[in-house]
Structure formats: structure tokens, C-alpha cells
Design a protein around this motif. Sequence first.
Motif, PDB file in Angstrom:
ATOM      1  N   ALA A  89      18.873 -59.397 146.253  1.00 20.83           N
ATOM      2  CA  ALA A  89      19.251 -58.117 145.645  1.00 20.83           C
ATOM      3  C   ALA A  89      20.769 -57.882 145.597  1.00 20.83           C
ATOM      4  O   ALA A  89      21.216 -56.809 145.207  1.00 20.83           O
ATOM      5  CB  ALA A  89      18.570 -56.977 146.392  1.00 20.83           C
ATOM      6  N   ILE A  90      21.570 -58.864 145.984  1.00 24.03           N
ATOM      7  CA  ILE A  90      23.033 -58.702 145.974  1.00 24.03           C
ATOM      8  C   ILE A  90      23.518 -58.593 144.528  1.00 24.03           C
ATOM      9  O   ILE A  90      23.069 -59.337 143.653  1.00 24.03           O
ATOM     10  CB  ILE A  90      23.725 -59.893 146.670  1.00 24.03           C
ATOM     11  N   SER A  91      24.439 -57.664 144.296  1.00 26.96           N
ATOM     12  CA  SER A  91      25.051 -57.550 142.970  1.00 26.96           C
ATOM     13  C   SER A  91      26.563 -57.536 143.122  1.00 26.96           C
ATOM     14  O   SER A  91      27.098 -57.104 144.142  1.00 26.96           O
ATOM     15  CB  SER A  91      24.570 -56.287 142.254  1.00 26.96           C
ATOM     16  N   ALA A  92      27.252 -58.044 142.088  1.00 29.49           N
ATOM     17  CA  ALA A  92      28.716 -58.113 142.116  1.00 29.49           C
ATOM     18  C   ALA A  92      29.265 -57.726 140.756  1.00 29.49           C
ATOM     19  O   ALA A  92      28.660 -58.018 139.714  1.00 29.49           O
ATOM     20  CB  ALA A  92      29.170 -59.521 142.489  1.00 29.49           C
ATOM     21  N   HIS A  93      30.428 -57.069 140.787  1.00 30.17           N
ATOM     22  CA  HIS A  93      31.097 -56.629 139.561  1.00 30.17           C
ATOM     23  C   HIS A  93      32.600 -56.830 139.750  1.00 30.17           C
ATOM     24  O   HIS A  93      33.140 -56.479 140.806  1.00 30.17           O
ATOM     25  CB  HIS A  93      30.777 -55.162 139.297  1.00 30.17           C
ATOM     26  N   TYR A  94      33.272 -57.391 138.751  1.00 25.63           N
ATOM     27  CA  TYR A  94      34.721 -57.632 138.836  1.00 25.63           C
ATOM     28  C   TYR A  94      35.400 -56.943 137.667  1.00 25.63           C
ATOM     29  O   TYR A  94      35.107 -57.217 136.502  1.00 25.63           O
ATOM     30  CB  TYR A  94      34.997 -59.139 138.802  1.00 25.63           C
ATOM     31  N   ASP A 133      47.844 -60.693 151.699  1.00 27.67           N
ATOM     32  CA  ASP A 133      48.391 -59.897 150.612  1.00 27.67           C
ATOM     33  C   ASP A 133      47.468 -59.797 149.408  1.00 27.67           C
ATOM     34  O   ASP A 133      47.526 -58.828 148.671  1.00 27.67           O
ATOM     35  CB  ASP A 133      49.733 -60.468 150.156  1.00 27.67           C
ATOM     36  N   HIS A 134      46.619 -60.802 149.184  1.00 23.75           N
ATOM     37  CA  HIS A 134      45.889 -60.851 147.928  1.00 23.75           C
ATOM     38  C   HIS A 134      44.393 -60.655 148.051  1.00 23.75           C
ATOM     39  O   HIS A 134      43.714 -60.630 147.049  1.00 23.75           O
ATOM     40  CB  HIS A 134      46.161 -62.182 147.220  1.00 23.75           C
ATOM     41  N   MET A 135      43.878 -60.509 149.229  1.00 25.69           N
ATOM     42  CA  MET A 135      42.442 -60.288 149.373  1.00 25.69           C
ATOM     43  C   MET A 135      42.174 -59.161 150.375  1.00 25.69           C
ATOM     44  O   MET A 135      41.373 -59.292 151.296  1.00 25.69           O
ATOM     45  CB  MET A 135      41.734 -61.586 149.786  1.00 25.69           C
ATOM     46  N   LYS A 136      42.851 -58.054 150.163  1.00 29.68           N
ATOM     47  CA  LYS A 136      42.621 -56.897 151.025  1.00 29.68           C
ATOM     48  C   LYS A 136      41.227 -56.354 150.736  1.00 29.68           C
ATOM     49  O   LYS A 136      40.790 -56.314 149.604  1.00 29.68           O
ATOM     50  CB  LYS A 136      43.678 -55.840 150.787  1.00 29.68           C
ATOM     51  N   THR A 137      40.539 -55.961 151.804  1.00 34.15           N
ATOM     52  CA  THR A 137      39.120 -55.654 151.696  1.00 34.15           C
ATOM     53  C   THR A 137      38.772 -54.325 152.342  1.00 34.15           C
ATOM     54  O   THR A 137      39.305 -53.984 153.391  1.00 34.15           O
ATOM     55  CB  THR A 137      38.305 -56.774 152.393  1.00 34.15           C
ATOM     56  N   ASP A 138      37.844 -53.603 151.705  1.00 35.00           N
ATOM     57  CA  ASP A 138      37.218 -52.418 152.280  1.00 35.00           C
ATOM     58  C   ASP A 138      35.725 -52.699 152.356  1.00 35.00           C
ATOM     59  O   ASP A 138      35.123 -53.150 151.375  1.00 35.00           O
ATOM     60  CB  ASP A 138      37.435 -51.182 151.402  1.00 35.00           C
ATOM     61  N   ILE A 139      35.122 -52.438 153.513  1.00 32.20           N
ATOM     62  CA  ILE A 139      33.684 -52.607 153.679  1.00 32.20           C
ATOM     63  C   ILE A 139      33.124 -51.300 154.225  1.00 32.20           C
ATOM     64  O   ILE A 139      33.610 -50.783 155.226  1.00 32.20           O
ATOM     65  CB  ILE A 139      33.346 -53.761 154.654  1.00 32.20           C
ATOM     66  N   SER A 140      32.106 -50.785 153.547  1.00 33.18           N
ATOM     67  CA  SER A 140      31.432 -49.590 154.039  1.00 33.18           C
ATOM     68  C   SER A 140      29.954 -49.916 154.231  1.00 33.18           C
ATOM     69  O   SER A 140      29.426 -50.852 153.638  1.00 33.18           O
ATOM     70  CB  SER A 140      31.615 -48.417 153.071  1.00 33.18           C
ATOM     71  N   GLU A 141      29.301 -49.141 155.090  1.00 35.07           N
ATOM     72  CA  GLU A 141      27.907 -49.396 155.432  1.00 35.07           C
ATOM     73  C   GLU A 141      27.160 -48.085 155.538  1.00 35.07           C
ATOM     74  O   GLU A 141      27.686 -47.084 156.013  1.00 35.07           O
ATOM     75  CB  GLU A 141      27.838 -50.133 156.768  1.00 35.07           C
ATOM     76  N   ASN A 142      25.916 -48.106 155.047  1.00 38.10           N
ATOM     77  CA  ASN A 142      24.999 -47.002 155.313  1.00 38.10           C
ATOM     78  C   ASN A 142      23.669 -47.614 155.748  1.00 38.10           C
ATOM     79  O   ASN A 142      23.584 -48.821 155.977  1.00 38.10           O
ATOM     80  CB  ASN A 142      24.871 -46.059 154.104  1.00 38.10           C
ATOM     81  N   ASP A 143      22.628 -46.813 155.865  1.00 33.64           N
ATOM     82  CA  ASP A 143      21.342 -47.319 156.357  1.00 33.64           C
ATOM     83  C   ASP A 143      20.729 -48.373 155.444  1.00 33.64           C
ATOM     84  O   ASP A 143      19.978 -49.228 155.915  1.00 33.64           O
ATOM     85  CB  ASP A 143      20.335 -46.168 156.509  1.00 33.64           C
ATOM     86  N   LYS A 144      21.049 -48.332 154.158  1.00 35.84           N
ATOM     87  CA  LYS A 144      20.371 -49.203 153.196  1.00 35.84           C
ATOM     88  C   LYS A 144      21.197 -50.380 152.700  1.00 35.84           C
ATOM     89  O   LYS A 144      20.636 -51.348 152.186  1.00 35.84           O
ATOM     90  CB  LYS A 144      19.901 -48.383 152.001  1.00 35.84           C
ATOM     91  N   SER A 145      22.544 -50.312 152.812  1.00 36.11           N
ATOM     92  CA  SER A 145      23.336 -51.393 152.222  1.00 36.11           C
ATOM     93  C   SER A 145      24.765 -51.425 152.756  1.00 36.11           C
ATOM     94  O   SER A 145      25.221 -50.496 153.423  1.00 36.11           O
ATOM     95  CB  SER A 145      23.381 -51.236 150.704  1.00 36.11           C
ATOM     96  N   LEU A 173      25.439 -55.066 148.778  1.00 32.86           N
ATOM     97  CA  LEU A 173      24.584 -55.975 149.540  1.00 32.86           C
ATOM     98  C   LEU A 173      23.504 -55.152 150.237  1.00 32.86           C
ATOM     99  O   LEU A 173      23.719 -54.656 151.355  1.00 32.86           O
ATOM    100  CB  LEU A 173      25.404 -56.762 150.566  1.00 32.86           C
ATOM    101  N   PRO A 174      22.336 -54.976 149.586  1.00 33.48           N
ATOM    102  CA  PRO A 174      21.254 -54.209 150.208  1.00 33.48           C
ATOM    103  C   PRO A 174      20.750 -54.897 151.469  1.00 33.48           C
ATOM    104  O   PRO A 174      20.689 -56.119 151.548  1.00 33.48           O
ATOM    105  CB  PRO A 174      20.166 -54.197 149.127  1.00 33.48           C
ATOM    106  N   LYS A 175      20.397 -54.090 152.445  1.00 35.29           N
ATOM    107  CA  LYS A 175      19.872 -54.621 153.705  1.00 35.29           C
ATOM    108  C   LYS A 175      18.378 -54.916 153.568  1.00 35.29           C
ATOM    109  O   LYS A 175      17.675 -54.285 152.769  1.00 35.29           O
ATOM    110  CB  LYS A 175      20.090 -53.613 154.835  1.00 35.29           C
ATOM    111  N   LEU A 176      17.910 -55.875 154.349  1.00 34.98           N
ATOM    112  CA  LEU A 176      16.490 -56.164 154.414  1.00 34.98           C
ATOM    113  C   LEU A 176      15.775 -54.954 155.002  1.00 34.98           C
ATOM    114  O   LEU A 176      16.258 -54.341 155.959  1.00 34.98           O
ATOM    115  CB  LEU A 176      16.225 -57.387 155.295  1.00 34.98           C
ATOM    116  N   GLN A 177      14.643 -54.614 154.437  1.00 33.25           N
ATOM    117  CA  GLN A 177      13.874 -53.493 154.940  1.00 33.25           C
ATOM    118  C   GLN A 177      12.896 -54.006 155.986  1.00 33.25           C
ATOM    119  O   GLN A 177      12.249 -55.043 155.798  1.00 33.25           O
ATOM    120  CB  GLN A 177      13.111 -52.807 153.795  1.00 33.25           C
ATOM    121  N   ALA A 178      12.794 -53.308 157.088  1.00 30.69           N
ATOM    122  CA  ALA A 178      11.877 -53.712 158.161  1.00 30.69           C
ATOM    123  C   ALA A 178      10.447 -53.624 157.656  1.00 30.69           C
ATOM    124  O   ALA A 178      10.058 -52.645 157.018  1.00 30.69           O
ATOM    125  CB  ALA A 178      12.066 -52.815 159.370  1.00 30.69           C
TER     126      ALA A 178
END
Length: 143
Positions: A113-118, A35-47, A127-132
Motif C-alpha cells: 500500500a506504499i505510495s510515492a509522489h515527486y 544538505d540535499h536529502m533533508k527529511t521530515d517523518i510524521s506518524e499517526n496510528d495508521k501510517s 507508508l500505511p501500517k499493517l493492521q493487526a
Amino acid sequence: MANDLTRRNNFLDNMMNMRNWMNDDFFSDLAPVADHMKTDISENDKSYTVKVDMPGFAKKDIHIDYANNILSITGHRDTFSDDADKEGNVLHSERRYGQMSRQYRLPDVDRSAISAHYENGVLTMSLPKLQADNSNDSHIEID
């Protein structure tokens, strides 16, 4: 015949009420996370972008960690300071205190490179992905 049908329906209604009561009681300890930590996670090529509902938490009581491809988020609430009436009697309370946490497997994140905002009860993280690194390509062409 109608009397038997009524008795059977009442029996089934009573059994359903008992099942609902047992489920509510049995699973009530599991409810805080769901009930209290519902989460949405999205992903693209970079993060990855992670949004977690954490209403009622102070920013200082939220801990975030990323290790071994696992993002861990923990929130802690001590107590609530409001009373229901002058004598402090609470008629009904659904708010919880204690510790709640969730973990998510998000591979290949650039930890530095992780950043967080509340804000307004929502924790938003990028959460940026590591670049090859193609400069260390071990492939050798054959002539």
C-alpha cells in the motif's frame, strides 16, 4: 601589555580560521547527504508520512525500496550541462553529482500500500501500517 593581548587575539583568530578551514575541507564529502536529502517523518496510528527534499533530481533517477522494516531512498545525478562562461570555466560550484542515499527504520509497513509522489524537488511518501489481525487471536479464556 596591549601588544601581548593583540598577539594572543590574532593567534586565537588564526587558530579559529584554520579550524574552520579544516572542518569545511574534511567534512565537505559528507555535505551532500545532509544538505540535499533533508527529511521530515510524521506518524499517526495508521501510517507514516515521509517528505524528503531532493531538488534537481529527475523522477527516473530516484529509487525507493522497503525491506526488513527499512525504507531506502537513493538518488543519482550524472552531470550538469551548463557552463559558467564561453570557455566553460567554472568560478565556483557547490552542486554535486553522483549517488546519495538515506535509510529510515519504519517498522510494520504494509508494503503493498506504499505510495510515492515527486513534485517540485520534494519526494512525499505515504507508508500505511499493517493492521493487526485479531481473527487469529491465540488467547484462550479460562472458565
